[in-house]
Design a protein around this motif. Sequence first.
Motif, PDB file in Angstrom:
ATOM      1  N   ALA A   1     -24.482 -64.356   6.927  1.00  0.00           N
ATOM      2  CA  ALA A   1     -23.698 -64.555   5.710  1.00  0.00           C
ATOM      3  C   ALA A   1     -24.386 -64.076   4.435  1.00  0.00           C
ATOM      4  O   ALA A   1     -23.832 -64.208   3.350  1.00  0.00           O
ATOM      5  CB  ALA A   1     -23.340 -66.039   5.562  1.00  0.00           C
ATOM      6  N   ALA A   2     -25.567 -63.523   4.552  1.00  0.00           N
ATOM      7  CA  ALA A   2     -26.325 -63.161   3.355  1.00  0.00           C
ATOM      8  C   ALA A   2     -25.741 -61.971   2.613  1.00  0.00           C
ATOM      9  O   ALA A   2     -25.922 -61.840   1.398  1.00  0.00           O
ATOM     10  CB  ALA A   2     -27.786 -62.872   3.729  1.00  0.00           C
TER      11      ALA A   2
ATOM     12  N   PHE B   1     -20.947 -62.322   3.757  1.00  0.00           N
ATOM     13  CA  PHE B   1     -20.950 -62.913   2.418  1.00  0.00           C
ATOM     14  C   PHE B   1     -19.534 -63.021   1.866  1.00  0.00           C
ATOM     15  O   PHE B   1     -19.148 -64.046   1.301  1.00  0.00           O
ATOM     16  CB  PHE B   1     -21.823 -62.082   1.483  1.00  0.00           C
ATOM     17  N   GLU B   2     -18.739 -61.957   2.056  1.00  0.00           N
ATOM     18  CA  GLU B   2     -17.366 -61.990   1.546  1.00  0.00           C
ATOM     19  C   GLU B   2     -16.521 -63.016   2.288  1.00  0.00           C
ATOM     20  O   GLU B   2     -15.684 -63.703   1.690  1.00  0.00           O
ATOM     21  CB  GLU B   2     -16.732 -60.603   1.654  1.00  0.00           C
ATOM     22  N   ILE B   3     -16.740 -63.152   3.586  1.00  0.00           N
ATOM     23  CA  ILE B   3     -16.014 -64.157   4.362  1.00  0.00           C
ATOM     24  C   ILE B   3     -16.429 -65.551   3.900  1.00  0.00           C
ATOM     25  O   ILE B   3     -15.588 -66.444   3.739  1.00  0.00           O
ATOM     26  CB  ILE B   3     -16.267 -63.974   5.870  1.00  0.00           C
ATOM     27  N   ALA B   4     -17.719 -65.741   3.676  1.00  0.00           N
ATOM     28  CA  ALA B   4     -18.210 -67.036   3.205  1.00  0.00           C
ATOM     29  C   ALA B   4     -17.552 -67.420   1.883  1.00  0.00           C
ATOM     30  O   ALA B   4     -17.108 -68.566   1.703  1.00  0.00           O
ATOM     31  CB  ALA B   4     -19.731 -66.995   3.060  1.00  0.00           C
ATOM     32  N   LYS B   5     -17.482 -66.485   0.947  1.00  0.00           N
ATOM     33  CA  LYS B   5     -16.835 -66.755  -0.340  1.00  0.00           C
ATOM     34  C   LYS B   5     -15.371 -67.132  -0.155  1.00  0.00           C
ATOM     35  O   LYS B   5     -14.878 -68.088  -0.760  1.00  0.00           O
ATOM     36  CB  LYS B   5     -16.941 -65.523  -1.259  1.00  0.00           C
ATOM     37  N   ALA B   6     -14.680 -66.384   0.691  1.00  0.00           N
ATOM     38  CA  ALA B   6     -13.254 -66.643   0.910  1.00  0.00           C
ATOM     39  C   ALA B   6     -13.027 -68.003   1.557  1.00  0.00           C
ATOM     40  O   ALA B   6     -12.061 -68.704   1.224  1.00  0.00           O
ATOM     41  CB  ALA B   6     -12.654 -65.534   1.775  1.00  0.00           C
ATOM     42  N   VAL B   7     -13.893 -68.383   2.487  1.00  0.00           N
ATOM     43  CA  VAL B   7     -13.769 -69.685   3.144  1.00  0.00           C
ATOM     44  C   VAL B   7     -13.873 -70.815   2.115  1.00  0.00           C
ATOM     45  O   VAL B   7     -13.052 -71.738   2.094  1.00  0.00           O
ATOM     46  CB  VAL B   7     -14.861 -69.847   4.230  1.00  0.00           C
ATOM     47  N   LEU B   8     -14.880 -70.734   1.250  1.00  0.00           N
ATOM     48  CA  LEU B   8     -15.075 -71.782   0.252  1.00  0.00           C
ATOM     49  C   LEU B   8     -13.939 -71.805  -0.768  1.00  0.00           C
ATOM     50  O   LEU B   8     -13.483 -72.876  -1.196  1.00  0.00           O
ATOM     51  CB  LEU B   8     -16.423 -71.594  -0.447  1.00  0.00           C
ATOM     52  N   GLU B   9     -13.459 -70.626  -1.150  1.00  0.00           N
ATOM     53  CA  GLU B   9     -12.341 -70.544  -2.096  1.00  0.00           C
ATOM     54  C   GLU B   9     -11.060 -71.132  -1.511  1.00  0.00           C
ATOM     55  O   GLU B   9     -10.201 -71.623  -2.242  1.00  0.00           O
ATOM     56  CB  GLU B   9     -12.116 -69.090  -2.519  1.00  0.00           C
TER      57      GLU B   9
ATOM     58  N   ILE C   1     -20.616 -73.687   7.324  1.00  0.00           N
ATOM     59  CA  ILE C   1     -22.024 -73.532   7.679  1.00  0.00           C
ATOM     60  C   ILE C   1     -22.284 -72.029   7.652  1.00  0.00           C
ATOM     61  O   ILE C   1     -21.732 -71.282   8.466  1.00  0.00           O
ATOM     62  CB  ILE C   1     -22.329 -74.067   9.096  1.00  0.00           C
ATOM     63  N   ALA C   2     -23.076 -71.575   6.697  1.00  0.00           N
ATOM     64  CA  ALA C   2     -23.392 -70.150   6.565  1.00  0.00           C
ATOM     65  C   ALA C   2     -24.837 -69.944   6.997  1.00  0.00           C
ATOM     66  O   ALA C   2     -25.738 -70.650   6.529  1.00  0.00           O
ATOM     67  CB  ALA C   2     -23.209 -69.699   5.117  1.00  0.00           C
ATOM     68  N   THR C   3     -25.066 -68.998   7.896  1.00  0.00           N
ATOM     69  CA  THR C   3     -26.421 -68.820   8.400  1.00  0.00           C
ATOM     70  C   THR C   3     -27.081 -67.576   7.825  1.00  0.00           C
ATOM     71  O   THR C   3     -26.437 -66.561   7.566  1.00  0.00           O
ATOM     72  CB  THR C   3     -26.450 -68.737   9.936  1.00  0.00           C
ATOM     73  N   VAL C   4     -28.385 -67.699   7.627  1.00  0.00           N
ATOM     74  CA  VAL C   4     -29.221 -66.602   7.140  1.00  0.00           C
ATOM     75  C   VAL C   4     -30.523 -66.609   7.926  1.00  0.00           C
ATOM     76  O   VAL C   4     -30.885 -67.616   8.541  1.00  0.00           O
ATOM     77  CB  VAL C   4     -29.522 -66.735   5.634  1.00  0.00           C
ATOM     78  N   ARG C   5     -31.239 -65.513   7.864  1.00  0.00           N
ATOM     79  CA  ARG C   5     -32.526 -65.437   8.564  1.00  0.00           C
ATOM     80  C   ARG C   5     -33.669 -65.951   7.695  1.00  0.00           C
ATOM     81  O   ARG C   5     -34.728 -66.319   8.214  1.00  0.00           O
ATOM     82  CB  ARG C   5     -32.801 -63.999   8.997  1.00  0.00           C
TER      83      ARG C   5
ATOM     84  N   LYS D   1     -23.075 -75.663   3.601  1.00  0.00           N
ATOM     85  CA  LYS D   1     -24.430 -75.898   4.093  1.00  0.00           C
ATOM     86  C   LYS D   1     -24.974 -74.567   4.592  1.00  0.00           C
ATOM     87  O   LYS D   1     -24.335 -73.912   5.419  1.00  0.00           O
ATOM     88  CB  LYS D   1     -24.467 -76.920   5.226  1.00  0.00           C
ATOM     89  N   VAL D   2     -26.114 -74.158   4.068  1.00  0.00           N
ATOM     90  CA  VAL D   2     -26.755 -72.926   4.517  1.00  0.00           C
ATOM     91  C   VAL D   2     -27.857 -73.298   5.498  1.00  0.00           C
ATOM     92  O   VAL D   2     -28.678 -74.182   5.228  1.00  0.00           O
ATOM     93  CB  VAL D   2     -27.338 -72.127   3.330  1.00  0.00           C
ATOM     94  N   ALA D   3     -27.863 -72.633   6.640  1.00  0.00           N
ATOM     95  CA  ALA D   3     -28.834 -72.949   7.687  1.00  0.00           C
ATOM     96  C   ALA D   3     -29.591 -71.691   8.104  1.00  0.00           C
ATOM     97  O   ALA D   3     -29.036 -70.593   8.142  1.00  0.00           O
ATOM     98  CB  ALA D   3     -28.123 -73.541   8.901  1.00  0.00           C
ATOM     99  N   LEU D   4     -30.853 -71.881   8.407  1.00  0.00           N
ATOM    100  CA  LEU D   4     -31.663 -70.786   8.941  1.00  0.00           C
ATOM    101  C   LEU D   4     -31.304 -70.577  10.408  1.00  0.00           C
ATOM    102  O   LEU D   4     -31.193 -71.534  11.172  1.00  0.00           O
ATOM    103  CB  LEU D   4     -33.147 -71.104   8.810  1.00  0.00           C
ATOM    104  N   LEU D   5     -31.139 -69.317  10.775  1.00  0.00           N
ATOM    105  CA  LEU D   5     -30.773 -69.013  12.163  1.00  0.00           C
ATOM    106  C   LEU D   5     -31.375 -67.690  12.584  1.00  0.00           C
ATOM    107  O   LEU D   5     -31.267 -66.682  11.878  1.00  0.00           O
ATOM    108  CB  LEU D   5     -29.246 -68.936  12.311  1.00  0.00           C
TER     109      LEU D   5
END
Length: 282
Positions: free
Chosen positions: A12-13, A18-26, A32-36, A53-57
């Motif tokens: 999601a970074a 990232f665009e999907i994450a924004k749309a979901v919240l909107e 749950i958005a994951t980043v490295r 919630k951002v999680a390391l994955l």
Amino acid sequence: MKKNKVWLVTGAARGFGFEIAKAVLESGDMLIATVRSNPQVLENALGNHKNLKVALLEITNEASTKDVAKQAIEYFGRIDVLVNNAGYGLLSAVEEATDAEVKANYEVNVFGLLNVTRAVLPYMRKQRSGHVINLSSVGGLTGVTGWGLYGSTKFAVEGITEALATELAPLGIHATTVEPGFFRTDFLDGSSLTRSENIIEDYKDTVGAMRDYATQVNKKQPGDAVKLAQAFIKLANSESPPLHLPLGKDTLVYFKAKMDSFYSDIEIWNDTITGTDHEDAL
């Protein structure tokens, strides 16, 4: 009234994720958005949203995927939509890439996707609902010069998703593979794309031309990632989602050309094709 969903989106970074994450919240849904790495960076970019919630994955680490799925359940109580978005491209002639380069691409694009899917499905099966959305590509529908190896990982995603859909349907869970064409993201940047170190001169007019094109078209692709994200929201809220969702007019052009060629071969070779069965099967 619309029931708020809980999404888990990998990678999601940046880019599609990232665009999907924004749309979901909107949309009012939870995420749950994951980043490295550097989760705070994404939290800040998404406005430190209360439904986030951002999680390391690390998707190539099975234990990490199980931990993130568990975090999602502990934090939000369920997972309604899994978007397997994390992955990267490999631009190379089939012959050019090394064994290590190809395996690394499969490790993320295929085996990583499977790790996350296996981690999430037990919770979806328990709740007897959910939707697994796997990011494929136009390169997963038809072979494209210079993208054959990367495309082969997406062909694998296509086959996995098609079988998964039939296995999950009786359990109330949907599966969809999304095939974007060329979208204006950072996919062609060094952050999301690798190129084989080995370059063979004999492929300069084919793969070499594609390398030049990829450089020239970067940030000029026809697809709009913001509109793609809205298509994901619509997809996740559909009561009868499709198994395949190609996105972008260019995807349809490539797929139609493949099918036209396929049907032409079948017509020309029909006698040979239909003449290989045992006599007692006729």
